[in-house]
Design an enzyme around this catalytic site. Structure first.
Site, PDB file in Angstrom:
ATOM      1  N   HIS A 193      55.890 -29.910 -62.207  1.00 61.74           N
ATOM      2  CA  HIS A 193      54.505 -29.681 -62.626  1.00 61.74           C
ATOM      3  C   HIS A 193      53.531 -30.273 -61.621  1.00 61.74           C
ATOM      4  CE1 HIS A 193      50.987 -28.789 -64.980  1.00 61.74           C
ATOM      5  NE2 HIS A 193      51.758 -27.962 -65.649  1.00 61.74           N
ATOM      6  N   GLY A 194      52.734 -29.383 -61.062  1.00 68.25           N
ATOM      7  CA  GLY A 194      51.679 -29.801 -60.143  1.00 68.25           C
ATOM      8  C   GLY A 194      52.189 -30.207 -58.770  1.00 68.25           C
ATOM      9  N   THR A 229      50.795 -26.148 -69.014  1.00 64.68           N
ATOM     10  CA  THR A 229      51.499 -27.021 -69.951  1.00 64.68           C
ATOM     11  C   THR A 229      51.119 -28.468 -69.645  1.00 64.68           C
ATOM     12  OG1 THR A 229      53.257 -25.385 -69.780  1.00 64.68           O
ATOM     13  CG2 THR A 229      53.760 -27.380 -71.007  1.00 64.68           C
ATOM     14  N   GLU A 252      61.228 -20.521 -69.731  1.00 71.76           N
ATOM     15  CA  GLU A 252      60.441 -21.540 -70.452  1.00 71.76           C
ATOM     16  C   GLU A 252      59.837 -20.894 -71.675  1.00 71.76           C
ATOM     17  OE1 GLU A 252      57.380 -23.151 -68.018  1.00 71.76           O
ATOM     18  OE2 GLU A 252      58.769 -23.827 -66.491  1.00 71.76           O
ATOM     19  N   HIS A 270      52.627 -17.062 -61.809  1.00 74.78           N
ATOM     20  CA  HIS A 270      51.282 -16.741 -61.324  1.00 74.78           C
ATOM     21  C   HIS A 270      51.223 -15.473 -60.477  1.00 74.78           C
ATOM     22  CE1 HIS A 270      49.782 -19.941 -63.567  1.00 74.78           C
ATOM     23  NE2 HIS A 270      50.529 -20.832 -62.941  1.00 74.78           N
ATOM     24  N   ARG A 278      54.786 -17.040 -72.496  1.00 71.94           N
ATOM     25  CA  ARG A 278      53.891 -17.753 -73.420  1.00 71.94           C
ATOM     26  C   ARG A 278      53.635 -16.912 -74.655  1.00 71.94           C
ATOM     27  NH1 ARG A 278      51.134 -22.345 -70.642  1.00 71.94           N
ATOM     28  NH2 ARG A 278      50.135 -22.631 -72.652  1.00 71.94           N
ATOM     29  N   GLU A 327      63.506 -32.075 -68.228  1.00 70.13           N
ATOM     30  CA  GLU A 327      62.650 -31.878 -67.065  1.00 70.13           C
ATOM     31  C   GLU A 327      61.500 -32.861 -67.213  1.00 70.13           C
ATOM     32  OE1 GLU A 327      61.638 -27.879 -65.901  1.00 70.13           O
ATOM     33  OE2 GLU A 327      59.820 -28.570 -64.898  1.00 70.13           O
ATOM     34  N   ASN A 343      58.844 -21.013 -59.919  1.00 74.96           N
ATOM     35  CA  ASN A 343      58.195 -20.443 -61.101  1.00 74.96           C
ATOM     36  C   ASN A 343      57.259 -19.321 -60.644  1.00 74.96           C
ATOM     37  OD1 ASN A 343      56.054 -20.010 -62.984  1.00 74.96           O
ATOM     38  ND2 ASN A 343      56.685 -21.828 -64.099  1.00 74.96           N
ATOM     39  N   ARG A 379      49.914 -14.454 -71.599  1.00 74.70           N
ATOM     40  CA  ARG A 379      48.807 -14.395 -70.632  1.00 74.70           C
ATOM     41  C   ARG A 379      49.272 -14.007 -69.233  1.00 74.70           C
ATOM     42  NH1 ARG A 379      47.137 -20.723 -70.283  1.00 74.70           N
ATOM     43  NH2 ARG A 379      47.069 -20.440 -72.527  1.00 74.70           N
ATOM     44  N   HIS A 421      57.741 -18.386 -67.641  1.00 72.95           N
ATOM     45  CA  HIS A 421      57.305 -18.890 -68.941  1.00 72.95           C
ATOM     46  C   HIS A 421      56.747 -17.724 -69.745  1.00 72.95           C
ATOM     47  CE1 HIS A 421      54.731 -22.192 -71.146  1.00 72.95           C
ATOM     48  NE2 HIS A 421      55.383 -21.416 -71.986  1.00 72.95           N
ATOM     49  N   ARG A 451      43.991  -7.727 -63.531  1.00 74.01           N
ATOM     50  CA  ARG A 451      43.476  -6.363 -63.439  1.00 74.01           C
ATOM     51  C   ARG A 451      44.139  -5.402 -64.424  1.00 74.01           C
ATOM     52  NH1 ARG A 451      40.430  -4.750 -58.809  1.00 74.01           N
ATOM     53  NH2 ARG A 451      38.909  -6.413 -58.712  1.00 74.01           N
TER      54      ARG A 451
HETATM   55  N1  PXP Z   1      57.964 -26.934 -65.216  1.00 75.84           N
HETATM   56  C1  PXP Z   1      57.470 -26.577 -66.426  1.00 75.84           C
HETATM   57  C2  PXP Z   1      58.266 -26.889 -67.645  1.00 75.84           C
HETATM   58  C3  PXP Z   1      56.239 -25.883 -66.524  1.00 75.84           C
HETATM   59  O1  PXP Z   1      55.758 -25.534 -67.733  1.00 75.84           O
HETATM   60  C4  PXP Z   1      55.561 -25.546 -65.330  1.00 75.84           C
HETATM   61  C5  PXP Z   1      54.279 -24.788 -65.400  1.00 75.84           C
HETATM   62  O2  PXP Z   1      54.458 -23.573 -66.021  1.00 75.84           O
HETATM   63  C6  PXP Z   1      56.139 -25.922 -64.114  1.00 75.84           C
HETATM   64  C7  PXP Z   1      57.326 -26.641 -64.078  1.00 75.84           C
HETATM   65  C8  PXP Z   1      55.509 -25.564 -62.804  1.00 75.84           C
HETATM   66  O3  PXP Z   1      54.288 -26.188 -62.660  1.00 75.84           O
HETATM   67  P1  PXP Z   1      53.346 -25.769 -61.454  1.00 75.84           P
HETATM   68  O4  PXP Z   1      52.989 -24.340 -61.667  1.00 75.84           O
HETATM   69  O5  PXP Z   1      52.199 -26.704 -61.592  1.00 75.84           O
HETATM   70  O6  PXP Z   1      54.142 -25.965 -60.207  1.00 75.84           O
END
Ligand code: PXP
Length: 254
Positions: free
Chosen positions: A204-205, A109, A78, A18, A53, A159, A15, A57, A51, A26
């Site tokens: 996630h995480g 999320t 996403e 970030h 959004r 997922e 993903n 953002r 994603h 900036r």
């Molecule tokens: N899967 C989904 C559906 C998510 O929304 C996210 C965060 O955007 C992730 C995976 C990845 O999560 P992380 O950035 O915490 O690795």
């Protein structure tokens, strides 16, 4: 994508949101999330997740449009279940869409979709995407009722949200870690027992420190990992960060 539950280690979807977060901080043109996605692919990532959004953002519409023709693997877009996002998805035609719940005030999320409460809305929405040859995944909490509902809606994949497990791993609470890991394991087992077709992803995480236990769960096809991998890339570079995460998924350090 065909399901292959015998895959020893799950695939890695990176993903890249970030990278765009850093750019938006900036309001300039760098770093470019498309360049990042292509580097991740070169390093061995199996897919790219982003994603879009509603509040834009991090990822912008233009990122999605520019990235799609350049990816060599596949795009997993996403998005929230809105008519605006449906129109974009039908126009861009990513290989996959992952439907997620969205709250403007959240940092990320935070929970899964309450599919069980939205079957009537989700089923036709999913169908519209599938009719355009887009496969659909639903981001859900690791709970049997949500898996049942997801199957009911005709989704191609779920997922499993690993956020609670990941949060637990940031503490010393071994019982809580074991409990949250077991929830994900049991959800994967339940999904496997209910359907031979349903693809089971998770994310996630996840970090290099906590990913191995999740990657070892039988039946998990792909992990989607963003924040920790992009954070690693600050210190080791993006290609190495992808490879280090793949190694960590196998319980190895490089
Ligand atoms: N899967 C989904 C559906 C998510 O929304 C996210 C965060 O955007 C992730 C995976 C990845 O999560 P992380 O950035 O915490 O690795």
């Amino acid at each position: 994508m065909t399901k292959n539950v015998s895959t020893a280690t799950p695939l890695l979807g990176v993903n890249i949101d970030h990278v765009a977060t850093l750019r938006q901080a900036r309001g300039v043109a760098y770093p470019d999330p498309i360049a990042a996605a292509l580097l991740c692919e070169q390093a061995g990532a199996d897919g790219i997740t982003l994603h879009l959004r509603e509040d834009r953002r991090h990822i912008q519409d233009d990122d999605v449009y520019r990235m799609k023709p350049l990816l060599k693997t596949r795009m997993n877009l996403e998005m929230a279940t809105t008519s605006e996002m449906l129109a974009i998805a039908l126009d861009v035609k990513p290989e996959w869409v992952c439907l997620v719940p969205e709250k403007r005030e959240e940092l990320t999320t935070e929970g899964g979709l309450d599919v069980a409460a939205q079957v009537e809305t989700l089923a036709p929405y999913i169908k519209s995407l599938q009719q355009a040859d887009i496969k659909v995944s639903l981001f859900i909490d690791p709970e049997p009722a949500q898996i049942e509902a997801a199957l009911h809606c005709g989704t191609d994949a779920v997922e499993l949200h690993t956020g609670k497990y990941s949060e637990a791993t940031l503490t010393e609470d071994k019982a809580e870690i074991a409990k949250e890991l077991a929830r994900v394991q049991q959800a994967a087992e339940y999904a496997l027992s209910k359907s031979e077709q349903l693809i089971i992803n998770a994310g996630h995480g996840l970090t290099r420190d906590n990913v191995h236990a999740i990657a070892s769960i039988h039946g998990i096809y792909e992990l989607n990992i963003g924040h920790a991998l992009i954070a690693d890339s600050v210190f080791m570079g993006l290609e190495k960060a992808v490879q280090a995460m793949q190694a960590a998924m196998q319980g190895k350090k490089i």
